[in-house]
Design a protein around this motif. Structure first.
Motif, mmCIF file in Angstrom:
data_model
loop_
_atom_site.group_PDB
_atom_site.id
_atom_site.type_symbol
_atom_site.label_atom_id
_atom_site.label_comp_id
_atom_site.label_asym_id
_atom_site.label_seq_id
_atom_site.Cartn_x
_atom_site.Cartn_y
_atom_site.Cartn_z
ATOM 1 N N TYR A 55 -3.917 -1.238 18.400
ATOM 2 C CA TYR A 55 -4.495 0.042 17.959
ATOM 3 C C TYR A 55 -3.387 1.059 17.687
ATOM 4 C CZ TYR A 55 -6.561 4.669 18.375
ATOM 5 O OH TYR A 55 -6.903 5.974 18.146
ATOM 6 N N PHE A 56 -2.442 1.187 18.613
ATOM 7 C CA PHE A 56 -1.387 2.186 18.467
ATOM 8 C C PHE A 56 -0.456 1.854 17.293
ATOM 9 C CE2 PHE A 56 -2.468 2.510 23.057
ATOM 10 C CZ PHE A 56 -2.956 3.806 23.020
ATOM 11 N N ILE A 57 -0.214 0.570 17.090
ATOM 12 C CA ILE A 57 0.606 0.160 15.938
ATOM 13 C C ILE A 57 -0.125 0.506 14.641
ATOM 14 C CG2 ILE A 57 1.494 -1.838 14.690
ATOM 15 C CD1 ILE A 57 2.223 -3.068 17.386
ATOM 16 N N GLN A 58 -1.439 0.246 14.607
ATOM 17 C CA GLN A 58 -2.222 0.583 13.419
ATOM 18 C C GLN A 58 -2.203 2.088 13.164
ATOM 19 O OE1 GLN A 58 -3.405 -1.465 11.291
ATOM 20 N NE2 GLN A 58 -4.556 -0.061 10.000
ATOM 21 N N ALA A 59 -2.278 2.872 14.223
ATOM 22 C CA ALA A 59 -2.201 4.332 14.074
ATOM 23 C C ALA A 59 -0.877 4.737 13.444
ATOM 24 C CB ALA A 59 -2.372 5.007 15.438
ATOM 25 N N ASN A 60 0.219 4.104 13.876
ATOM 26 C CA ASN A 60 1.525 4.418 13.300
ATOM 27 C C ASN A 60 1.622 3.989 11.838
ATOM 28 O OD1 ASN A 60 2.593 5.715 15.478
ATOM 29 N ND2 ASN A 60 4.267 4.282 15.820
ATOM 30 N N ILE A 61 1.043 2.834 11.525
ATOM 31 C CA ILE A 61 1.066 2.361 10.130
ATOM 32 C C ILE A 61 0.329 3.354 9.238
ATOM 33 C CG2 ILE A 61 0.185 0.588 8.569
ATOM 34 C CD1 ILE A 61 0.699 -1.460 10.802
ATOM 35 N N MET A 62 -0.866 3.759 9.661
ATOM 36 C CA MET A 62 -1.657 4.699 8.871
ATOM 37 C C MET A 62 -0.951 6.049 8.749
ATOM 38 S SD MET A 62 -4.370 3.553 7.516
ATOM 39 C CE MET A 62 -5.269 1.993 7.551
ATOM 40 N N SER A 63 -0.410 6.516 9.853
ATOM 41 C CA SER A 63 0.257 7.812 9.842
ATOM 42 C C SER A 63 1.504 7.793 8.952
ATOM 43 C CB SER A 63 0.635 8.205 11.275
ATOM 44 O OG SER A 63 1.178 9.500 11.310
ATOM 45 N N ASN A 64 2.277 6.718 9.034
ATOM 46 C CA ASN A 64 3.464 6.600 8.177
ATOM 47 C C ASN A 64 3.091 6.486 6.704
ATOM 48 O OD1 ASN A 64 6.281 6.499 9.308
ATOM 49 N ND2 ASN A 64 5.233 5.218 10.807
ATOM 50 N N THR A 65 2.033 5.700 6.429
ATOM 51 C CA THR A 65 1.608 5.492 5.049
ATOM 52 C C THR A 65 1.106 6.784 4.417
ATOM 53 O OG1 THR A 65 0.977 3.209 5.540
ATOM 54 C CG2 THR A 65 0.038 4.198 3.558
ATOM 55 N N HIS A 66 0.322 7.550 5.164
ATOM 56 C CA HIS A 66 -0.372 8.700 4.573
ATOM 57 C C HIS A 66 0.231 10.054 4.923
ATOM 58 C CE1 HIS A 66 -3.408 5.990 3.115
ATOM 59 N NE2 HIS A 66 -3.647 5.532 4.328
ATOM 60 N N LEU A 67 0.964 10.129 6.040
ATOM 61 C CA LEU A 67 1.564 11.411 6.429
ATOM 62 C C LEU A 67 3.086 11.372 6.435
ATOM 63 C CD1 LEU A 67 -0.762 12.402 9.440
ATOM 64 C CD2 LEU A 67 -1.056 12.931 7.007
ATOM 65 N N GLY A 68 3.651 10.175 6.398
ATOM 66 C CA GLY A 68 5.110 10.048 6.362
ATOM 67 C C GLY A 68 5.775 10.229 7.707
ATOM 68 N N CYS A 69 5.041 10.023 8.805
ATOM 69 C CA CYS A 69 5.644 10.162 10.132
ATOM 70 C C CYS A 69 4.913 9.262 11.126
ATOM 71 C CB CYS A 69 5.579 11.616 10.607
ATOM 72 S SG CYS A 69 3.900 12.236 10.839
ATOM 73 N N ASP A 70 5.579 8.958 12.243
ATOM 74 C CA ASP A 70 4.943 8.189 13.309
ATOM 75 C C ASP A 70 3.912 9.055 14.023
ATOM 76 O OD1 ASP A 70 6.256 5.811 12.956
ATOM 77 O OD2 ASP A 70 7.850 6.257 14.410
#
Length: 507
Positions: A87-102
């Motif tokens: 779950y936390f890895i997926q959150a980081n993937i989404m955040s990096n993809t769409h917001l550009g940050c972890d």
């Protein structure tokens, strides 16, 4: 022709008429005869003659709107278990993809992953040992049960007595006659039991090693950075919305960014506070046609309640695509039928379902490899209706649809669902929510239905005006259709929700 087929597949399909063939098979199915039949309406109403533009909003109107400002809270850490790592890895993937940050501290996630992988390795080692011991236990119990000396053996569950029996206890057993047969049986069982005890010892060692690995971690969240970047996207979205006709793709991409990351913010309300967003009305209709959303070529899911016009909008768009013939391949079908066709050949993927569907049209139309290349290399549109119906019987369908959209990036997918299916957010599609009919849309619908009897359309509108409780119910194509059939059939129009339900039950 083979040379054309290899080098110019689009031209080959035009020459052979494959595209037109599929379109001609699909077009006759874009009708509302099932609905009319279910409502016992003997007449015929062409879906294109009744179609009215449906207002909509961007996003899922039944979920908390992602169009909001977020502020960091005082808390910046949480306790995370390593089994939650995905779950936390997926959150980081989404955040990096769409917001550009972890979103979360990636260094801690790396430690979690290392601990998790070590534990999994030990689990993989322990599992066959446990399985083997179950077999040994069954074998020993079975041998003792069938032995003529069974009354001499202690119970297997009492390990101390059992081990003592194999060490010295068996020697004191009173045996009539030759003891060699008994001793031979004891020796064989002792060998099996020695394997059992060795396995028990190794299991204990593995559990001890597992206990030494860290399972809980203090996981930091970059809430200030996430808040700043999220709010930037909100501002860009609002700006794009002011001139949406010129910035539609940007508007939809920004919406997708917000909808993809907002669920993780909601999951951790202790880390964030929701700020006010003055001047934004989340219920205000988007001032463009739904067709423009479909024409964006972005994967889209149309959300709405029962009878809101989801299927009608998808069918009308399919009709326009088939008539314009600007795409290499256009297919309309229910997602439930696609899944059914796929499972008939014991597979669970979208390509198989599509291929099986095309086989029902003409077995010689495309090979599966040809269909695969067509979807990879050309602009195709799949319109797959009713996620909510398919997922009831096929829980794998959303994962399969997501995998398909990732693999076939040139193929646009348009689908629909009721709000009850929460898992649709996992698709990563643009969400639009259909809104209830306003007065103008109701009037337009009734005028189209009674195009040759305009007085009846006016009578319904007047009746709704006189009965406001009923007017609040007749808010979508289905309820408007029921009212129209009642009027056509000479049945007295209802005056309340209760009366409407009674009239509805007639059908």
């Amino acid at each position: 022709m083979n040379l054309i087929k290899v080098n110019m597949p689009g031209l080959e399909r035009q020459i052979t008429g494959k595209d037109v063939y599929i379109e001609n098979k699909i077009l006759p199915k874009l009708v509302n005869t099932h609905l009319m039949s279910a409502l016992n309406f003997d007449g015929f109403k062409n879906i294109s003659d009744l179609f009215c533009e449906t207002s909509f909003i961007a996003g899922n109107k039944e979920s908390l709107s992602p169009i909001t400002k977020v502020l960091p809270n005082s808390s910046r850490t949480l306790i995370a278990e390593y089994h939650e790592m995905d779950y936390f890895i997926q959150a980081n993937i989404m955040s990096n993809t769409h917001l550009g940050c972890d979103f979360f501290d990636s260094a801690v996630l790396d430690k979690m992953q290392t601990s998790y992988e070590l534990n999994q390795r030990l689990e993989d080692e322990k599992r066959p040992i446990e399985f083997e011991n179950e077999k040994i236990r069954f074998l020993i119990n079975s041998r003792i049960t069938n032995s003529k000396y069974r009354d001499l053996y202690p119970k297997f569950d009492d390990r101390a007595d059992f081990e003592n029996f194999f060490n010295v206890g068996y020697e004191s057993c009173k045996i009539d006659g030759d003891k060699r047969e008994f001793y031979r049986e004891v020796l064989e069982l002792d060998t099996e039991y020695s394997n059992y005890t060795s396995n028990i010892k190794r299991e204990a060692e593995i559990r001890l090693e597992q206990s030494r690995h860290q399972k809980s971690f203090e996981l930091g969240a970059h809430i200030e950075k996430v808040s700043i970047e999220y709010n930037k996207v909100v501002d860009e979205f609002l700006l794009a919305g002011k001139s949406i006709k010129n910035n539609l793709k940007s508007y939809l991409h920004l919406l997708l960014k917000l909808e993809s990351t907002f669920p993780f913010i909601l999951d951790h309300k202790e880390l964030f506070k929701m700020g006010d967003l003055k001047g934004f009305d989340k219920d205000k209709p988007v001032p463009i046609s739904l067709v423009k959303i479909f024409d964006s070529k972005l994967n889209t899911i149309v959300l709405g309640g029962a009878g809101s016009g989801k299927t009608t909008n998808l069918q009308m768009y399919t009709r326009s695509l088939c008539q314009n013939r600007e795409n290499e391949l256009v297919i309309y079908m229910t997602l439930d039928r696609l899944a059914t066709l796929s499972t008939k050949v014991e597979e669970e993927d979208v390509l198989t379902g599509l291929f099986q569907y095309i086989q029902t049209l003409d077995p010689l139309l495309y090979s599966k490899s040809e269909l695969d290349l067509l979807l990879k290399n050309s602009n195709s549109v799949l319109i797959l209706d009713s996620v909510d119906e398919a997922i009831v019987n096929f829980d794998w369908i959303l994962d399969a649809l997501k995998a398909f959209s990732t693999k076939y990036t040139k193929c646009q997918i348009i689908t629909s669902s009721r709000y009850t299916v929460r898992e649709t957010k996992s698709l990563g599609f643009v969400n639009v929510s259909l809104l209830p009919f306003n007065d103008e849309q109701k009037r337009n619908f009734f005028q189209k239905w009674f195009s040759e009897e305009p007085d009846k359309a006016s009578a319904i509108m007047e009746h709704l005006k006189e009965n406001p409780a009923l007017d609040q119910i007749v808010t979508n194509p289905l309820s408007a259709t029921i009212m129209s059939i009642l009027q056509s059939s000479g049945v007295p129009l209802p005056k309340s929700k209760l009366h409407f339900t009674e009239r509805d039950s007639i059908f």
